[in-house]
Design an enzyme around this catalytic site. Structure first.
Site, PDB file in Angstrom:
ATOM      1  N   GLU A 181     -10.792   4.845   3.751  1.00  0.00           N
ATOM      2  CA  GLU A 181     -10.667   5.731   2.594  1.00  0.00           C
ATOM      3  C   GLU A 181     -12.020   6.061   1.949  1.00  0.00           C
ATOM      4  OE1 GLU A 181      -7.869   7.240   1.824  1.00  0.00           O
ATOM      5  OE2 GLU A 181      -6.897   6.188   3.469  1.00  0.00           O
ATOM      6  N   TYR A 230       0.844  -1.184   0.000  1.00  0.00           N
ATOM      7  CA  TYR A 230       0.000   0.000   0.000  1.00  0.00           C
ATOM      8  C   TYR A 230       0.884   1.240   0.000  1.00  0.00           C
ATOM      9  CZ  TYR A 230      -2.764   3.725   2.237  1.00  0.00           C
ATOM     10  OH  TYR A 230      -3.348   4.928   2.556  1.00  0.00           O
ATOM     11  N   PHE A 231       0.665   2.137  -0.968  1.00  0.00           N
ATOM     12  CA  PHE A 231       1.412   3.390  -1.062  1.00  0.00           C
ATOM     13  C   PHE A 231       0.578   4.494  -0.423  1.00  0.00           C
ATOM     14  CE2 PHE A 231       2.406   7.327  -3.541  1.00  0.00           C
ATOM     15  CZ  PHE A 231       3.717   7.487  -3.099  1.00  0.00           C
ATOM     16  N   ALA A 232       1.081   5.026   0.697  1.00  0.00           N
ATOM     17  CA  ALA A 232       0.412   6.107   1.420  1.00  0.00           C
ATOM     18  C   ALA A 232       1.133   7.422   1.154  1.00  0.00           C
ATOM     19  CB  ALA A 232       0.417   5.807   2.916  1.00  0.00           C
TER      20      ALA A 232
END
Length: 179
Positions: free
Chosen positions: A93, A14-16
């Protein structure tokens, strides 16, 4: 994790790039999240806004999203998250109510090469100044994970709406024991 691989059978990458860069924020609802690396997403820019012209949220201002922009870049954090927490991350989200849409992106990491990650892009984006509380969490996450100093400086320079009431920040406890 090899290039193009999103995780193992039990996890995903997961790219935050917003408030979920801060470990304490992400782990409120996704305790399995484990730091993997910092990363750069090419041809996107970071922006702040809301989903829908008159939308309100728990941060009392604009929140982070990414928008396509050739030549731009967004820095963030790659987390390995248990597939058991995919639904809680989607819920956080607002996927089920249309706030953000999941997106697969390739990011360049420092130590693991290129990785295919899940991230989120705001639906029905309308620009809005962010709150000082949200900006604080984004900057803390960037600092906590060692993003490039010039990028962190840009985050510190983001203008806010000067909101001074309660927010999600009140429920986040950092290593220093303060929010």
């Amino acid at each position: 994790m090899s290039p193009g691989k999103t995780g193992t059978e039990d996890t995903f990458a997961y790219f935050a790039f917003g408030s979920n860069m801060l470990r304490e924020r992400l782990q409120l609802e996704n305790p399995s999240a484990t730091y993997l690396d910092t990363a750069r997403l090419k041809d996107y820019l970071l922006d702040f806004g809301v989903c829908g012209e008159n939308a309100e949220n728990n941060w009392h201002g604009g929140v982070a999203t990414i928008r396509e922009s050739p030549g731009s870049e967004v820095w963030g954090v790659v987390w390995t998250v248990s597939r058991d927490h995919l639904e809680t991350l989607d819920s956080q989200e607002g996927v089920h109510v249309g706030v953000y849409s999941p997106l697969e992106v390739r990011v360049e990491t420092s130590s693991h090469g290129e990785i295919l990650c899940r991230t989120y892009q705001m639906s029905n984006f309308h620009p809005r100044l962010t709150s000082p509380q949200y900006k604080h969490v984004v900057c803390r996450g960037a600092e906590q994970n060692g993003l490039p100093e010039d990028y962190v400086g840009g985050l510190r320079g983001v203008k806010t709406n000067n909101y001074s009431g309660p927010s999600v920040l009140d429920s986040i406890k950092t290593d220093a024991g303060r929010s």
